[in-house]
Scaffold this motif. Sequence first.
Motif, PDB file in Angstrom:
ATOM      1  N   THR A  91       0.820  -1.216   0.000  1.00  0.00           N
ATOM      2  CA  THR A  91       0.000   0.000   0.000  1.00  0.00           C
ATOM      3  C   THR A  91       0.851   1.263   0.000  1.00  0.00           C
ATOM      4  OG1 THR A  91      -0.133  -0.066   2.427  1.00  0.00           O
ATOM      5  CG2 THR A  91      -1.895  -1.141   1.198  1.00  0.00           C
ATOM      6  N   ILE A  92       2.107   1.132   0.384  1.00  0.00           N
ATOM      7  CA  ILE A  92       3.025   2.277   0.367  1.00  0.00           C
ATOM      8  C   ILE A  92       3.730   2.383  -0.980  1.00  0.00           C
ATOM      9  CG2 ILE A  92       5.040   3.323   1.470  1.00  0.00           C
ATOM     10  CD1 ILE A  92       4.334   1.845   3.987  1.00  0.00           C
ATOM     11  N   ALA A  93       4.074   1.243  -1.558  1.00  0.00           N
ATOM     12  CA  ALA A  93       4.902   1.233  -2.766  1.00  0.00           C
ATOM     13  C   ALA A  93       4.092   1.395  -4.049  1.00  0.00           C
ATOM     14  CB  ALA A  93       5.726  -0.059  -2.824  1.00  0.00           C
ATOM     15  N   PHE A  94       2.847   0.898  -4.066  1.00  0.00           N
ATOM     16  CA  PHE A  94       2.069   0.889  -5.312  1.00  0.00           C
ATOM     17  C   PHE A  94       0.770   1.679  -5.136  1.00  0.00           C
ATOM     18  CE2 PHE A  94       4.732  -2.882  -5.525  1.00  0.00           C
ATOM     19  CZ  PHE A  94       5.226  -2.799  -6.829  1.00  0.00           C
ATOM     20  N   PRO A  95       0.486   2.604  -6.059  1.00  0.00           N
ATOM     21  CA  PRO A  95      -0.745   3.414  -5.962  1.00  0.00           C
ATOM     22  C   PRO A  95      -2.027   2.577  -5.994  1.00  0.00           C
ATOM     23  CG  PRO A  95       0.796   4.368  -7.550  1.00  0.00           C
ATOM     24  CD  PRO A  95       1.339   3.031  -7.173  1.00  0.00           C
ATOM     25  N   TYR A  96      -2.013   1.436  -6.726  1.00  0.00           N
ATOM     26  CA  TYR A  96      -3.214   0.605  -6.826  1.00  0.00           C
ATOM     27  C   TYR A  96      -3.642   0.110  -5.447  1.00  0.00           C
ATOM     28  CZ  TYR A  96      -6.152  -3.462  -7.785  1.00  0.00           C
ATOM     29  OH  TYR A  96      -7.179  -4.376  -7.784  1.00  0.00           O
ATOM     30  N   PHE A  97      -2.691  -0.404  -4.664  1.00  0.00           N
ATOM     31  CA  PHE A  97      -3.013  -0.906  -3.328  1.00  0.00           C
ATOM     32  C   PHE A  97      -3.360   0.248  -2.380  1.00  0.00           C
ATOM     33  CE2 PHE A  97      -0.636  -4.407  -5.143  1.00  0.00           C
ATOM     34  CZ  PHE A  97      -1.337  -5.510  -4.696  1.00  0.00           C
ATOM     35  N   GLU A  98      -2.725   1.401  -2.573  1.00  0.00           N
ATOM     36  CA  GLU A  98      -3.065   2.573  -1.759  1.00  0.00           C
ATOM     37  C   GLU A  98      -4.494   3.019  -2.040  1.00  0.00           C
ATOM     38  OE1 GLU A  98      -1.361   7.106  -0.892  1.00  0.00           O
ATOM     39  OE2 GLU A  98      -0.427   5.821  -2.409  1.00  0.00           O
ATOM     40  N   ARG A  99      -4.898   2.938  -3.307  1.00  0.00           N
ATOM     41  CA  ARG A  99      -6.267   3.299  -3.677  1.00  0.00           C
ATOM     42  C   ARG A  99      -7.273   2.309  -3.093  1.00  0.00           C
ATOM     43  NH1 ARG A  99      -5.182   3.692  -8.483  1.00  0.00           N
ATOM     44  NH2 ARG A  99      -6.042   1.746  -9.343  1.00  0.00           N
ATOM     45  N   LEU A 100      -6.917   1.028  -3.092  1.00  0.00           N
ATOM     46  CA  LEU A 100      -7.805   0.028  -2.495  1.00  0.00           C
ATOM     47  C   LEU A 100      -7.998   0.274  -1.002  1.00  0.00           C
ATOM     48  CD1 LEU A 100      -6.698  -3.370  -4.133  1.00  0.00           C
ATOM     49  CD2 LEU A 100      -8.772  -2.068  -4.591  1.00  0.00           C
ATOM     50  N   ALA A 101      -6.917   0.671  -0.331  1.00  0.00           N
ATOM     51  CA  ALA A 101      -6.996   0.906   1.117  1.00  0.00           C
ATOM     52  C   ALA A 101      -7.925   2.064   1.464  1.00  0.00           C
ATOM     53  CB  ALA A 101      -5.604   1.171   1.675  1.00  0.00           C
ATOM     54  N   LYS A 102      -8.138   2.993   0.491  1.00  0.00           N
ATOM     55  CA  LYS A 102      -8.972   4.168   0.741  1.00  0.00           C
ATOM     56  C   LYS A 102     -10.391   4.003   0.207  1.00  0.00           C
ATOM     57  CE  LYS A 102      -5.046   7.370   0.638  1.00  0.00           C
ATOM     58  NZ  LYS A 102      -4.430   8.541  -0.040  1.00  0.00           N
ATOM     59  N   GLU A 103     -10.710   2.844  -0.375  1.00  0.00           N
ATOM     60  CA  GLU A 103     -12.029   2.647  -0.984  1.00  0.00           C
ATOM     61  C   GLU A 103     -13.063   2.088  -0.004  1.00  0.00           C
ATOM     62  OE1 GLU A 103     -11.696   0.252  -4.463  1.00  0.00           O
ATOM     63  OE2 GLU A 103     -10.786   1.843  -5.675  1.00  0.00           O
ATOM     64  N   GLY A 104     -12.719   1.992   1.245  1.00  0.00           N
ATOM     65  CA  GLY A 104     -13.676   1.526   2.241  1.00  0.00           C
ATOM     66  C   GLY A 104     -13.862   0.026   2.229  1.00  0.00           C
ATOM     67  N   MET A 105     -15.111  -0.413   2.404  1.00  0.00           N
ATOM     68  CA  MET A 105     -15.417  -1.838   2.537  1.00  0.00           C
ATOM     69  C   MET A 105     -15.058  -2.623   1.282  1.00  0.00           C
ATOM     70  SD  MET A 105     -16.515  -4.174   4.565  1.00  0.00           S
ATOM     71  CE  MET A 105     -17.340  -3.238   5.861  1.00  0.00           C
ATOM     72  N   GLU A 106     -15.398  -2.096   0.110  1.00  0.00           N
ATOM     73  CA  GLU A 106     -15.100  -2.803  -1.130  1.00  0.00           C
ATOM     74  C   GLU A 106     -13.598  -2.969  -1.337  1.00  0.00           C
ATOM     75  OE1 GLU A 106     -17.123  -4.345  -3.213  1.00  0.00           O
ATOM     76  OE2 GLU A 106     -18.754  -3.853  -1.834  1.00  0.00           O
ATOM     77  N   GLY A 107     -12.841  -1.915  -1.025  1.00  0.00           N
ATOM     78  CA  GLY A 107     -11.389  -2.000  -1.157  1.00  0.00           C
ATOM     79  C   GLY A 107     -10.786  -3.021  -0.213  1.00  0.00           C
ATOM     80  N   ARG A 108     -11.308  -3.086   1.031  1.00  0.00           N
ATOM     81  CA  ARG A 108     -10.812  -4.062   2.003  1.00  0.00           C
ATOM     82  C   ARG A 108     -11.130  -5.493   1.572  1.00  0.00           C
ATOM     83  NH1 ARG A 108     -12.337  -0.042   5.811  1.00  0.00           N
ATOM     84  NH2 ARG A 108     -14.385  -1.002   6.128  1.00  0.00           N
ATOM     85  N   LYS A 109     -12.299  -5.676   0.926  1.00  0.00           N
ATOM     86  CA  LYS A 109     -12.651  -7.012   0.428  1.00  0.00           C
ATOM     87  C   LYS A 109     -11.672  -7.469  -0.649  1.00  0.00           C
ATOM     88  CE  LYS A 109     -17.624  -7.016   1.376  1.00  0.00           C
ATOM     89  NZ  LYS A 109     -18.982  -7.051   0.766  1.00  0.00           N
ATOM     90  N   LYS A 110     -11.314  -6.555  -1.558  1.00  0.00           N
ATOM     91  CA  LYS A 110     -10.363  -6.904  -2.621  1.00  0.00           C
ATOM     92  C   LYS A 110      -8.986  -7.215  -2.043  1.00  0.00           C
ATOM     93  CE  LYS A 110     -12.593  -4.239  -6.315  1.00  0.00           C
ATOM     94  NZ  LYS A 110     -12.448  -3.122  -7.284  1.00  0.00           N
ATOM     95  N   MET A 111      -8.556  -6.408  -1.055  1.00  0.00           N
ATOM     96  CA  MET A 111      -7.264  -6.656  -0.423  1.00  0.00           C
ATOM     97  C   MET A 111      -7.267  -7.984   0.334  1.00  0.00           C
ATOM     98  SD  MET A 111      -6.197  -2.833   0.935  1.00  0.00           S
ATOM     99  CE  MET A 111      -4.626  -3.399   1.559  1.00  0.00           C
ATOM    100  N   ALA A 112      -8.397  -8.312   0.960  1.00  0.00           N
ATOM    101  CA  ALA A 112      -8.503  -9.598   1.663  1.00  0.00           C
ATOM    102  C   ALA A 112      -8.428 -10.754   0.670  1.00  0.00           C
ATOM    103  CB  ALA A 112      -9.811  -9.661   2.450  1.00  0.00           C
ATOM    104  N   GLN A 113      -9.047 -10.580  -0.503  1.00  0.00           N
ATOM    105  CA  GLN A 113      -8.989 -11.625  -1.522  1.00  0.00           C
ATOM    106  C   GLN A 113      -7.576 -11.811  -2.053  1.00  0.00           C
ATOM    107  OE1 GLN A 113     -11.538 -10.881  -4.877  1.00  0.00           O
ATOM    108  NE2 GLN A 113     -11.733 -13.047  -5.375  1.00  0.00           N
ATOM    109  N   ILE A 114      -6.863 -10.700  -2.282  1.00  0.00           N
ATOM    110  CA  ILE A 114      -5.467 -10.776  -2.726  1.00  0.00           C
ATOM    111  C   ILE A 114      -4.613 -11.459  -1.667  1.00  0.00           C
ATOM    112  CG2 ILE A 114      -3.426  -9.387  -3.296  1.00  0.00           C
ATOM    113  CD1 ILE A 114      -5.342  -7.306  -4.495  1.00  0.00           C
ATOM    114  N   THR A 115      -4.876 -11.150  -0.394  1.00  0.00           N
ATOM    115  CA  THR A 115      -4.129 -11.776   0.704  1.00  0.00           C
ATOM    116  C   THR A 115      -4.353 -13.285   0.725  1.00  0.00           C
ATOM    117  OG1 THR A 115      -4.372  -9.742   2.014  1.00  0.00           O
ATOM    118  CG2 THR A 115      -3.723 -11.730   3.190  1.00  0.00           C
ATOM    119  N   ARG A 116      -5.592 -13.718   0.473  1.00  0.00           N
ATOM    120  CA  ARG A 116      -5.883 -15.162   0.457  1.00  0.00           C
ATOM    121  C   ARG A 116      -5.109 -15.870  -0.649  1.00  0.00           C
ATOM    122  NH1 ARG A 116     -11.380 -13.332   0.525  1.00  0.00           N
ATOM    123  NH2 ARG A 116     -12.169 -13.144   2.660  1.00  0.00           N
ATOM    124  N   TYR A 117      -5.157 -15.309  -1.863  1.00  0.00           N
ATOM    125  CA  TYR A 117      -4.434 -15.931  -2.983  1.00  0.00           C
ATOM    126  C   TYR A 117      -2.930 -15.976  -2.708  1.00  0.00           C
ATOM    127  CZ  TYR A 117      -8.738 -15.596  -5.730  1.00  0.00           C
ATOM    128  OH  TYR A 117     -10.024 -15.756  -6.200  1.00  0.00           O
TER     129      TYR A 117
END
Length: 425
Positions: A91-117
């Motif tokens: 989330t610090i190095a890449f703007p895409y992950f930083e944007r996901l972190a600021k998108e609220g619930m939907e962004g957290r769901k996507k980050m959780a899915q990436i973490t699972r994979y």
Amino acid sequence: MFKTISQALKVKEIRGKMIFTLLMLVVFRIGSNIPVPGINREYLAQMFSGDNMGLFELFNLFSGGAFNNFTIFALSITPYITASIIVQLLTIAFPYFERLAKEGMEGRKKMAQITRYMTIVLALIQGLGLTVGLFKQTIVDQSWFTFIVITLILTAGTAFLMWLGEQINEYGIGNGISLLIFGGIVARIPSGIASVWNKYQEGTMSIITLLLFVIFAILVIVGIIEIQQGTRRIPVQYAKRVVGKKMYGGQSTHIPLKVNQAGVIPIIFALSILQFPLTIMYFFPNTPFYEFCEKYLSPGGSPGVWVYAVLNVLLIIFFNYFYTAVTFNPVEVAQNMKANGGFIPGIRPGRPTVDYLSKVMSRISIVGAIFLAVIATLPTIISQYTGLNVHFGGTSLLIAVGVALDTMRQLENQMVMRNYQGFLK
């Protein structure tokens, strides 16, 4: 704590969540004792007969003894922890992950899915490495089919634990992943007490040493509670503003800055680096590299115990500041305050607020870093001079007490929410 638990047990909904959490922990402990098929148990016991097994002991800590026994949960949830840390750093190095972190619930769901994979990929890599590397000699059938089956079993075990933790998050009490680690640590307490008692009966440990050990453990627990609960409250005042016919703001609040903002992460990072050469040396016995690590880098060596302790302190302080900088963003906090009409009394909004928050966080972080360094280093020195194997005792206590406090806090929040609902009805 006991009053809160007794009151919670009287509430049907919360009692059901508590029972569900306990049942999930029982499932975890049952799986931790199911061995991987096709293993020579006697050879496996000889592998881990030493007191200092380097990084393997850290893996064994998180798995609750499943690593040493090479069970289906041998990988534990360490791949998930690694994946979570990697995603946070991204989330610090890449703007895409930083944007996901600021998108609220939907962004957290996507980050959780990436973490699972990412967890599954890391589990496959670690499982294959353990199967064809460290545990290869313990496998009876040395065929690639057996290696693949064992790797898939270890990966499936990690995936199941990840799912188990998510079920606790949804239907139980507390953080599921943290509670699984907590369950593994608590499960090893009886064997640890039995080991200490056996040393006392054998005469290898005096009653004075035993009493000092108990006093040390109590003081460490008290210190952990104080530091974990300690916060620096930054006062914030919100200016009054009129929107239409309504007036907003005008109230005073505070920003709680935790003394130990980084938690146990700095200790884990420091131990991983320090224990890495001690792990590698087991693959090269009777070599100059083994002798060098044993003498100068091992906590059991003559000057090595002090070298290990000094490096441990420096690394913990460094990683404490690093991880605090990752998790706490003073620029974002200052911008949110300014956008909502808030300000710190005596501090101008904008850059002065950022500098003030950074200064305060830097000062209280050194207290948390020194505390973590003492917790992580003292057990190593005690092990050297008392013969007690408590290299990871401080880390275990820190994790266990921290998880217990967090779980009790969530239980209290559940009680408060229920009281509010009853009031509204």
